[in-house]
Design a protein around this motif. Structure first.
Motif, PDB file in Angstrom:
ATOM      1  N   GLY A 190       7.234   5.160  -4.190  1.00  0.00           N
ATOM      2  CA  GLY A 190       7.357   3.861  -3.662  1.00  0.00           C
ATOM      3  C   GLY A 190       5.873   3.260  -3.663  1.00  0.00           C
ATOM      4  N   SER A 191       5.031   3.371  -4.713  1.00  0.00           N
ATOM      5  CA  SER A 191       3.746   2.787  -4.479  1.00  0.00           C
ATOM      6  C   SER A 191       3.834   1.575  -4.608  1.00  0.00           C
ATOM      7  CB  SER A 191       3.129   3.567  -5.772  1.00  0.00           C
ATOM      8  OG  SER A 191       3.052   4.688  -5.792  1.00  0.00           O
ATOM      9  N   ARG A 192       4.678   0.667  -5.516  1.00  0.00           N
ATOM     10  CA  ARG A 192       4.547  -0.884  -5.346  1.00  0.00           C
ATOM     11  C   ARG A 192       5.152  -1.340  -4.208  1.00  0.00           C
ATOM     12  NH1 ARG A 192       7.151  -3.138 -10.650  1.00  0.00           N
ATOM     13  NH2 ARG A 192       6.208  -4.893 -10.023  1.00  0.00           N
ATOM     14  N   MET A 193       5.900  -0.718  -3.748  1.00  0.00           N
ATOM     15  CA  MET A 193       6.592  -1.284  -2.325  1.00  0.00           C
ATOM     16  C   MET A 193       5.311  -1.040  -1.074  1.00  0.00           C
ATOM     17  SD  MET A 193       7.987  -0.631   0.735  1.00  0.00           S
ATOM     18  CE  MET A 193       9.027   0.919   1.116  1.00  0.00           C
ATOM     19  N   LEU A 194       4.830   0.038  -1.315  1.00  0.00           N
ATOM     20  CA  LEU A 194       3.902   0.147  -0.092  1.00  0.00           C
ATOM     21  C   LEU A 194       2.845  -0.787  -0.219  1.00  0.00           C
ATOM     22  CD1 LEU A 194       2.102   1.676   2.134  1.00  0.00           C
ATOM     23  CD2 LEU A 194       1.318   3.481   0.250  1.00  0.00           C
ATOM     24  N   LEU A 195       2.489  -1.271  -1.580  1.00  0.00           N
ATOM     25  CA  LEU A 195       1.189  -2.420  -1.695  1.00  0.00           C
ATOM     26  C   LEU A 195       1.759  -3.482  -0.860  1.00  0.00           C
ATOM     27  CD1 LEU A 195      -1.372  -1.813  -3.238  1.00  0.00           C
ATOM     28  CD2 LEU A 195      -0.353  -2.953  -5.120  1.00  0.00           C
ATOM     29  N   GLU A 196       2.891  -3.908  -1.261  1.00  0.00           N
ATOM     30  CA  GLU A 196       3.543  -5.119  -0.810  1.00  0.00           C
ATOM     31  C   GLU A 196       3.588  -4.953   0.715  1.00  0.00           C
ATOM     32  OE1 GLU A 196       5.547  -8.808  -1.072  1.00  0.00           O
ATOM     33  OE2 GLU A 196       5.323  -7.657  -2.798  1.00  0.00           O
ATOM     34  N   ALA A 197       4.131  -3.687   1.496  1.00  0.00           N
ATOM     35  CA  ALA A 197       3.900  -3.790   2.920  1.00  0.00           C
ATOM     36  C   ALA A 197       2.785  -3.636   3.413  1.00  0.00           C
ATOM     37  CB  ALA A 197       4.859  -2.423   3.142  1.00  0.00           C
ATOM     38  N   PHE A 198       1.669  -3.175   2.805  1.00  0.00           N
ATOM     39  CA  PHE A 198       0.244  -3.288   3.237  1.00  0.00           C
ATOM     40  C   PHE A 198      -0.170  -4.688   3.371  1.00  0.00           C
ATOM     41  CE2 PHE A 198      -4.338  -2.874   2.684  1.00  0.00           C
ATOM     42  CZ  PHE A 198      -4.843  -2.214   3.829  1.00  0.00           C
ATOM     43  N   ALA A 199       0.013  -5.303   2.182  1.00  0.00           N
ATOM     44  CA  ALA A 199      -0.582  -6.833   2.152  1.00  0.00           C
ATOM     45  C   ALA A 199       0.185  -7.726   3.116  1.00  0.00           C
ATOM     46  CB  ALA A 199      -0.048  -7.210   0.791  1.00  0.00           C
ATOM     47  N   ARG A 200       1.346  -7.301   3.508  1.00  0.00           N
ATOM     48  CA  ARG A 200       2.012  -8.159   4.560  1.00  0.00           C
ATOM     49  C   ARG A 200       1.610  -7.679   5.881  1.00  0.00           C
ATOM     50  NH1 ARG A 200       8.602  -8.995   3.471  1.00  0.00           N
ATOM     51  NH2 ARG A 200       8.400  -9.320   1.121  1.00  0.00           N
ATOM     52  N   SER A 201       1.331  -6.453   6.219  1.00  0.00           N
ATOM     53  CA  SER A 201       0.694  -5.952   7.488  1.00  0.00           C
ATOM     54  C   SER A 201      -0.742  -6.371   7.705  1.00  0.00           C
ATOM     55  CB  SER A 201       1.380  -4.631   7.609  1.00  0.00           C
ATOM     56  OG  SER A 201       0.632  -3.651   6.885  1.00  0.00           O
ATOM     57  N   ARG A 202      -1.569  -6.873   6.913  1.00  0.00           N
ATOM     58  CA  ARG A 202      -2.841  -6.680   6.981  1.00  0.00           C
ATOM     59  C   ARG A 202      -3.134  -7.443   8.109  1.00  0.00           C
ATOM     60  NH1 ARG A 202      -6.254  -8.819   2.474  1.00  0.00           N
ATOM     61  NH2 ARG A 202      -7.674  -8.187   3.923  1.00  0.00           N
ATOM     62  N   ALA A 203      -2.710  -8.684   8.441  1.00  0.00           N
ATOM     63  CA  ALA A 203      -3.028  -9.739   9.551  1.00  0.00           C
ATOM     64  C   ALA A 203      -2.565  -9.073  10.811  1.00  0.00           C
ATOM     65  CB  ALA A 203      -2.429 -10.923   9.282  1.00  0.00           C
ATOM     66  N   LEU A 273      -0.110   8.049   8.315  1.00  0.00           N
ATOM     67  CA  LEU A 273       0.675   8.243   7.034  1.00  0.00           C
ATOM     68  C   LEU A 273       1.707   7.455   6.574  1.00  0.00           C
ATOM     69  CD1 LEU A 273       0.549  10.267   4.496  1.00  0.00           C
ATOM     70  CD2 LEU A 273       2.435  11.604   5.715  1.00  0.00           C
ATOM     71  N   ALA A 274       1.765   6.825   5.415  1.00  0.00           N
ATOM     72  CA  ALA A 274       2.820   6.004   4.882  1.00  0.00           C
ATOM     73  C   ALA A 274       3.523   6.728   3.749  1.00  0.00           C
ATOM     74  CB  ALA A 274       2.258   4.936   4.710  1.00  0.00           C
ATOM     75  N   PHE A 275       4.541   7.289   3.919  1.00  0.00           N
ATOM     76  CA  PHE A 275       5.227   8.288   2.782  1.00  0.00           C
ATOM     77  C   PHE A 275       6.755   7.501   2.481  1.00  0.00           C
ATOM     78  CE2 PHE A 275       6.862  12.227   1.245  1.00  0.00           C
ATOM     79  CZ  PHE A 275       5.794  12.475   0.297  1.00  0.00           C
ATOM     80  N   PRO A 276       6.584   6.047   1.703  1.00  0.00           N
ATOM     81  CA  PRO A 276       7.736   5.488   1.508  1.00  0.00           C
ATOM     82  C   PRO A 276       8.591   6.058   0.208  1.00  0.00           C
ATOM     83  CG  PRO A 276       6.024   4.326   0.966  1.00  0.00           C
ATOM     84  CD  PRO A 276       5.478   5.303   1.368  1.00  0.00           C
ATOM     85  N   SER A 277       8.760   7.200   0.163  1.00  0.00           N
ATOM     86  CA  SER A 277       9.277   7.926  -1.315  1.00  0.00           C
ATOM     87  C   SER A 277      10.709   7.206  -1.614  1.00  0.00           C
ATOM     88  CB  SER A 277       9.173   9.248  -1.115  1.00  0.00           C
ATOM     89  OG  SER A 277       7.723   9.675  -1.324  1.00  0.00           O
ATOM     90  N   THR A 278      10.971   6.910  -2.714  1.00  0.00           N
ATOM     91  CA  THR A 278      12.327   6.689  -2.925  1.00  0.00           C
ATOM     92  C   THR A 278      13.088   8.120  -3.285  1.00  0.00           C
ATOM     93  OG1 THR A 278      11.843   6.344  -5.395  1.00  0.00           O
ATOM     94  CG2 THR A 278      11.757   4.709  -3.924  1.00  0.00           C
ATOM     95  N   ARG A 279      12.446   9.208  -3.555  1.00  0.00           N
ATOM     96  CA  ARG A 279      13.116  10.403  -4.062  1.00  0.00           C
ATOM     97  C   ARG A 279      11.891  11.571  -3.736  1.00  0.00           C
ATOM     98  NH1 ARG A 279      17.083  11.832  -8.492  1.00  0.00           N
ATOM     99  NH2 ARG A 279      17.710   9.608  -8.177  1.00  0.00           N
ATOM    100  N   GLU A 280      12.416  12.572  -3.065  1.00  0.00           N
ATOM    101  CA  GLU A 280      11.868  13.863  -2.575  1.00  0.00           C
ATOM    102  C   GLU A 280      12.382  15.098  -2.452  1.00  0.00           C
ATOM    103  OE1 GLU A 280       8.374  14.234  -2.366  1.00  0.00           O
ATOM    104  OE2 GLU A 280       7.645  12.254  -2.603  1.00  0.00           O
ATOM    105  N   GLY A 281      11.792  15.982  -2.969  1.00  0.00           N
ATOM    106  CA  GLY A 281      12.497  17.345  -2.897  1.00  0.00           C
ATOM    107  C   GLY A 281      12.488  17.916  -1.253  1.00  0.00           C
ATOM    108  N   PHE A 282      11.538  17.760  -0.710  1.00  0.00           N
ATOM    109  CA  PHE A 282      11.146  18.220   0.535  1.00  0.00           C
ATOM    110  C   PHE A 282      10.499  17.339   1.543  1.00  0.00           C
ATOM    111  CE2 PHE A 282       9.292  20.734   4.219  1.00  0.00           C
ATOM    112  CZ  PHE A 282      10.411  21.265   4.717  1.00  0.00           C
TER     113      PHE A 282
END
Length: 373
Positions: A190-203, A273-282
């Motif tokens: 979810g790397s691109r989504m995290l980048l977007e979320a971080f930008a939105r939350s910075r303020a 820790l931000a871990f917004p994965s779309t797919r993980e094993g564990f």
């Protein structure tokens, strides 16, 4: 990390264990000296397609393993290693292949899709790391796989020997508030989504907040995804720094692979820790962060719900929702009561998992497999 901790725990149980590992340029693997490791060097070819990379690297690994002394169990930890071992089995070099399936990927390339299928269906025994993936393997591949979850050395992550200020100084960002992501820049993280979320939350984050991304991008890394991620950063007005010691003007720091001995320090030097994965094993990273006293924000994947509970020991956000992730990151960073509650209960969760138990369950799978011929 899974392989390293598993073999060390198997060795502690009295087994003779060794690792054969590909070492890409610029990367390494940290394993206790008591566990023999064979490092198989492969070059990183810029611009190489993932399918070509897997085919080349699996052939290099198979060539290195060819003629190695016989062992009771040949255990692959990913589809590349499984491909190498399956080639040796076909040649009569080894009698069998056991494979841990952490998760499956959705590949557009037919070669990679076939490699993945073979690593699940053509091996002699598959192991799943979660009930969710065991169910998927049964329904999608017709493979019955015992479940052996990950573990964590909770005491090691809880006691890095440094406080937040000292850890931040050692990692190179001092007291800047840090949102940590582990796993490099990959689609499934979810790397691109995290980048977007971080930008939105910075303020709404504390002044000077930094997004730190640790880890390599993996052997299946896509140049197209890397370009898209960088374009996103530029569009969002985020300054990206590559490497350690990010300057004050950087908003995002990609620090690459962190030595295993420094991982407890990395967690201590962070604030969420931000871990917004779309797919993980564990989700081993979640247990490590929980043991280290770091609050975790994760996507609401079913696999995470097998061992964590939203609002109790973590906060979950819908998969692919940058607005919700931005809101939750800001909330966790600014609410000490919420943070303290999540951290305390998350440590209790981490304490229920150990690598010794993981090794014992693998041991039982090995014994049953060998007894069955």
């Amino acid at each position: 990390m899974h392989a390293r901790c598993l073999v060390e725990s198997l060795a502690a149980r009295g087994h003779e264990v060794e690792i054969w590992a590909l070492t890409l340029e610029g990367a390494g693997i940290a394993v206790a000296p008591s566990v023999p490791i064979h490092r198989v060097a492969v070059a990183w070819v810029p611009g190489e397609a993932p399918a070509a990379r897997v085919e080349r690297c699996s052939a290099v690994l198979a060539a290195a393993l060819r003629g190695a002394p016989a062992v009771d169990i040949n255990h692959a930890q990913d589809m590349l290693a499984a491909r190498a071992l399956l080639a040796l089995r076909a040649e009569g070099e080894i009698p069998h292949v056991v494979s841990t399936v952490h998760h499956t990927e959705v590949f557009e390339d037919r070669f990679l899709e076939e490699c993945q299928r073979a690593s699940i269906q053509d091996v002699d025994r598959s192991i799943a790391v979660s009930a969710f993936w065991a169910d998927r393997l049964a329904h999608e591949f017709g493979v019955e796989a015992p479940v052996v979850p990950n573990g964590v050395d909770a005491a090691r992550f809880a006691s890095p020997g440094l406080d937040r200020a000292a850890a931040g100084a050692r990692m190179g960002w001092g007291d800047r508030p840090v949102v940590l992501a582990v796993g490099g820049v990959q689609p499934r993280k979810g790397s691109r989504m995290l980048l977007e979320a971080f930008a939105r939350s910075r303020a709404r984050l504390p002044e000077g907040a930094l997004l730190v991304i640790a880890g390599g991008d993996g052997i299946y890394a896509s140049d197209a995804h890397e370009v898209a991620w960088r374009d996103d950063a530029s569009r969002l007005g985020l300054v990206v720094h590559e490497g350690p010691d990010p300057p004050p003007g950087a908003h995002v720091a990609r620090i690459g692979v962190v030595a295993d001995d420094d991982m407890p320090v990395l967690y201590r030097a962070s604030d969420v820790l931000a871990f917004p994965s779309t797919r993980e094993g564990f989700g081993l990273v979640l247990l490590e962060a929980a043991a280290a006293g770091l609050p975790v924000v994760v996507s609401d994947l079913p696999v995470f719900s097998e061992f964590m509970e939203n609002g109790v020991d973590c906060l979950m956000v819908p998969v692919g929702d940058p607005a919700d992730l931005a809101n939750v990151l800001a909330r966790v960073m600014k609410d000490p009561v919420l943070r303290d509650g999540l951290v305390a209960r998350a440590y209790e969760t981490a304490a229920r998992y150990s690598w010794d138990e993981t090794a014992a369950r693998n041991d039982a799978v090995y014994a049953a497999f060998l007894a069955g011929g």
